[in-house]
Scaffold this motif. Structure first.
Motif, PDB file in Angstrom:
ATOM      1  N   SER A  82      -7.979  -6.381   0.576  1.00  0.00           N
ATOM      2  CA  SER A  82      -6.686  -6.342   1.259  1.00  0.00           C
ATOM      3  C   SER A  82      -6.409  -4.938   1.790  1.00  0.00           C
ATOM      4  O   SER A  82      -7.258  -4.043   1.697  1.00  0.00           O
ATOM      5  N   ASP A  83      -5.223  -4.741   2.332  1.00  0.00           N
ATOM      6  CA  ASP A  83      -4.828  -3.439   2.843  1.00  0.00           C
ATOM      7  C   ASP A  83      -4.716  -2.432   1.699  1.00  0.00           C
ATOM      8  O   ASP A  83      -4.307  -2.779   0.588  1.00  0.00           O
ATOM      9  N   CYS A 103     -13.956  -8.132   8.271  1.00  0.00           N
ATOM     10  CA  CYS A 103     -13.776  -6.951   9.114  1.00  0.00           C
ATOM     11  C   CYS A 103     -12.624  -6.121   8.570  1.00  0.00           C
ATOM     12  O   CYS A 103     -11.601  -6.669   8.137  1.00  0.00           O
ATOM     13  N   PHE A 104     -12.777  -4.813   8.640  1.00  0.00           N
ATOM     14  CA  PHE A 104     -11.736  -3.892   8.187  1.00  0.00           C
ATOM     15  C   PHE A 104     -11.564  -2.769   9.205  1.00  0.00           C
ATOM     16  O   PHE A 104     -12.509  -2.381   9.881  1.00  0.00           O
ATOM     17  N   MET A 105     -10.333  -2.268   9.290  1.00  0.00           N
ATOM     18  CA  MET A 105     -10.076  -1.052  10.051  1.00  0.00           C
ATOM     19  C   MET A 105      -9.940   0.071   9.037  1.00  0.00           C
ATOM     20  O   MET A 105      -9.193  -0.058   8.056  1.00  0.00           O
ATOM     21  N   VAL A 106     -10.667   1.162   9.236  1.00  0.00           N
ATOM     22  CA  VAL A 106     -10.586   2.298   8.322  1.00  0.00           C
ATOM     23  C   VAL A 106      -9.967   3.482   9.062  1.00  0.00           C
ATOM     24  O   VAL A 106     -10.178   3.654  10.270  1.00  0.00           O
ATOM     25  N   TYR A 107      -9.205   4.298   8.329  1.00  0.00           N
ATOM     26  CA  TYR A 107      -8.411   5.376   8.914  1.00  0.00           C
ATOM     27  C   TYR A 107      -8.673   6.696   8.195  1.00  0.00           C
ATOM     28  O   TYR A 107      -8.908   6.713   6.988  1.00  0.00           O
ATOM     29  N   GLU A 108      -8.573   7.795   8.938  1.00  0.00           N
ATOM     30  CA  GLU A 108      -8.809   9.110   8.351  1.00  0.00           C
ATOM     31  C   GLU A 108      -7.560   9.673   7.665  1.00  0.00           C
ATOM     32  O   GLU A 108      -7.655  10.682   6.966  1.00  0.00           O
ATOM     33  N   ARG A 109      -6.407   9.013   7.820  1.00  0.00           N
ATOM     34  CA  ARG A 109      -5.187   9.492   7.182  1.00  0.00           C
ATOM     35  C   ARG A 109      -4.547   8.361   6.396  1.00  0.00           C
ATOM     36  O   ARG A 109      -4.794   7.172   6.672  1.00  0.00           O
ATOM     37  N   PRO A 110      -3.707   8.686   5.414  1.00  0.00           N
ATOM     38  CA  PRO A 110      -3.004   7.634   4.662  1.00  0.00           C
ATOM     39  C   PRO A 110      -2.070   6.834   5.559  1.00  0.00           C
ATOM     40  O   PRO A 110      -1.724   7.249   6.675  1.00  0.00           O
ATOM     41  N   ASN A 111      -1.671   5.653   5.061  1.00  0.00           N
ATOM     42  CA  ASN A 111      -0.684   4.804   5.733  1.00  0.00           C
ATOM     43  C   ASN A 111      -1.125   4.381   7.131  1.00  0.00           C
ATOM     44  O   ASN A 111      -0.297   4.259   8.047  1.00  0.00           O
ATOM     45  N   ILE A 139     -12.335   8.859   4.514  1.00  0.00           N
ATOM     46  CA  ILE A 139     -11.469   7.714   4.793  1.00  0.00           C
ATOM     47  C   ILE A 139     -10.333   7.720   3.782  1.00  0.00           C
ATOM     48  O   ILE A 139     -10.561   7.872   2.588  1.00  0.00           O
ATOM     49  N   ARG A 140      -9.108   7.528   4.250  1.00  0.00           N
ATOM     50  CA  ARG A 140      -7.961   7.599   3.344  1.00  0.00           C
ATOM     51  C   ARG A 140      -7.114   6.329   3.314  1.00  0.00           C
ATOM     52  O   ARG A 140      -6.218   6.215   2.487  1.00  0.00           O
ATOM     53  N   SER A 141      -7.348   5.384   4.206  1.00  0.00           N
ATOM     54  CA  SER A 141      -6.642   4.098   4.138  1.00  0.00           C
ATOM     55  C   SER A 141      -7.451   3.056   4.898  1.00  0.00           C
ATOM     56  O   SER A 141      -8.334   3.387   5.699  1.00  0.00           O
ATOM     57  N   CYS A 142      -7.151   1.777   4.645  1.00  0.00           N
ATOM     58  CA  CYS A 142      -7.874   0.703   5.337  1.00  0.00           C
ATOM     59  C   CYS A 142      -6.974  -0.515   5.478  1.00  0.00           C
ATOM     60  O   CYS A 142      -6.029  -0.704   4.703  1.00  0.00           O
ATOM     61  N   ARG A 143      -7.283  -1.327   6.477  1.00  0.00           N
ATOM     62  CA  ARG A 143      -6.585  -2.590   6.688  1.00  0.00           C
ATOM     63  C   ARG A 143      -7.599  -3.713   6.840  1.00  0.00           C
ATOM     64  O   ARG A 143      -8.587  -3.580   7.565  1.00  0.00           O
ATOM     65  N   MET A 144      -7.339  -4.822   6.144  1.00  0.00           N
ATOM     66  CA  MET A 144      -8.167  -6.003   6.313  1.00  0.00           C
ATOM     67  C   MET A 144      -7.714  -6.751   7.563  1.00  0.00           C
ATOM     68  O   MET A 144      -6.515  -6.921   7.788  1.00  0.00           O
ATOM     69  N   ILE A 145      -8.669  -7.186   8.382  1.00  0.00           N
ATOM     70  CA  ILE A 145      -8.349  -7.923   9.602  1.00  0.00           C
ATOM     71  C   ILE A 145      -8.548  -9.411   9.331  1.00  0.00           C
ATOM     72  O   ILE A 145      -9.677  -9.861   9.139  1.00  0.00           O
ATOM     73  N   PRO A 146      -7.479 -10.181   9.288  1.00  0.00           N
ATOM     74  CA  PRO A 146      -7.611 -11.610   8.977  1.00  0.00           C
ATOM     75  C   PRO A 146      -8.318 -12.367  10.103  1.00  0.00           C
ATOM     76  O   PRO A 146      -8.319 -11.955  11.259  1.00  0.00           O
TER      77      PRO A 146
END
Length: 240
Positions: A82-83, A103-111, A139-146
Motif C-alpha cells: 500500500s501507500d 506497479c508503484f510510484m516511488v518518490y525522493e521526498r516524504p509525502n 527513496i522516501r515514500s511510495c504509492r501503490m497504483i491500483p
C-alpha cells in the motif's frame, strides 16, 4: 494471471499451484470468500499444509514492493502492498528495491513529493539508475497504483486553479502542444483512471503520477516548488 473470481470456469478443481512471479491471495470459495492465504513465488503441492481446503476457487494479485537499506538488495528490508508516506519510519535509508507484483510510484521526498518514477515488476539494485536523481539517491515514500479497467477521463487546464484553456483527455497524448494547442498544463481534474504526465513530448523526461482527484497547481501534483512543464500524457494500463 491476475484476478480470477471463479476458477471453476477454467478447472474442475485446483489442488496445487506454482507462483512463478508476483504475490497472490487465494481463497477456497468463489468471489474472494472463505479461507484465504497469501502466496509468494514458489511451489505449493498440497493446500492442506496451508490449513486450507483441498481446492482454490478464486484468487487476487496482490501488489508487493520490497525496499532495502543498501544497494543490491542488502541491509534491512521493508515490504508493503500500500501507500507509504514516510519510509524512514521503517528504514534509515532506502537505496534499492524489488517490485514483486503490481506497479508503484516511488518518490525522493516524504509525502509523495519531489522527483518520482514508475517502478514496474522487476529488480532495481541502484536507485540512481531507477530515479535518475543527482541530489539524492534515497527513496522516501511510495504509492501503490491500483488496477483500473474502466474508462479514462481527465480535464487539463492551461493555468493554475483551472484557469485558461481546458481540454478533456480520454487517451494517451504524445504532445499536448500539437494536439490541443496548449502552451502548458498547470492544473487538472482526474475523473477516471490513473495517469502519468511527462515533462516532454513523446513520454520523455520527468513524470508525475495523477490518480482520481483535483490538482489546482503543480504542487498539488507532487512537484513542490519545482518548475515543470507538461508535454505529454499517458494512461497507466493493466500492463503494469
Amino acid at each position: 494471471m491476475s484476478d480470477c473470481s471463479d476458477m471453476t470456469s477454467f478447472l474442475s478443481k485446483c489442488a496445487s499451484c506454482r507462483v512463478e512471479s508476483g504475490c497472490f491471495m487465494v481463497y477456497d470459495h468463489p468471489n474472494y470468500m472463505g479461507i484465504q492465504y497469501f502466496l509468494r513465488r514458489g511451489e505449493y503441492s498440497d493446500y492442506n499444509t496451508l490449513g486450507m481446503s483441498d481446492s482454490i476457487r478464486s484468487c487476487r494479485l496482490i501488489p508487493q514492493i520490497i525496499f532495502y537499506e543498501d544497494k543490491n538488495f542488502q541491509g534491512r528490508s521493508y515490504e508493503t502492498s500500500s501507500d507509504c508516506p514516510e519510509l524512514t519510519s521503517y528504514l534509515s535509508r532506502c537505496n534499492s528495491c524489488r517490485v514483486e507484483s503490481g506497479c508503484f510510484m516511488v518518490y525522493e521526498r516524504p509525502n509523495f513529493m519531489g522527483h518520482q518514477m514508475l517502478a514496474r515488476r522487476g529488480e532495481y539494485p541502484d536507485n540512481q539508475r531507477l530515479m535518475g536523481m543527482t541530489m539524492s539517491d534515497c527513496i522516501r515514500s511510495c504509492r501503490m497504483i491500483p488496477t483500473h479497467r474502466g474508462p479514462f477521463r481527465m480535464k487539463i487546464y492551461e493555468k493554475e486553479n483551472y484557469g485558461g484553456q481546458m481540454n478533456e483527455v480520454n487517451e494517451d497524448c504524445d504532445s499536448i502542444q500539437e494536439r490541443y494547442r496548449m502552451s502548458d498544463c498547470q492544473s487538472a481534474n482526474v475523473m477516471d483512471g490513473h495517469w502519468l504526465m511527462y515533462e516532454q513530448p513523446h513520454f520523455r523526461g520527468r513524470m508525475l503520477y495523477l490518480r482520481p482527484g483535483e490538482y489546482r497547481s503543480m504542487r498539488d501534483m507532487g512537484m513542490g516548488p519545482m518548475d515543470m512543464r507538461i508535454g505529454s500524457i499517458r494512461r497507466i494500463m493493466d500492463s503494469c
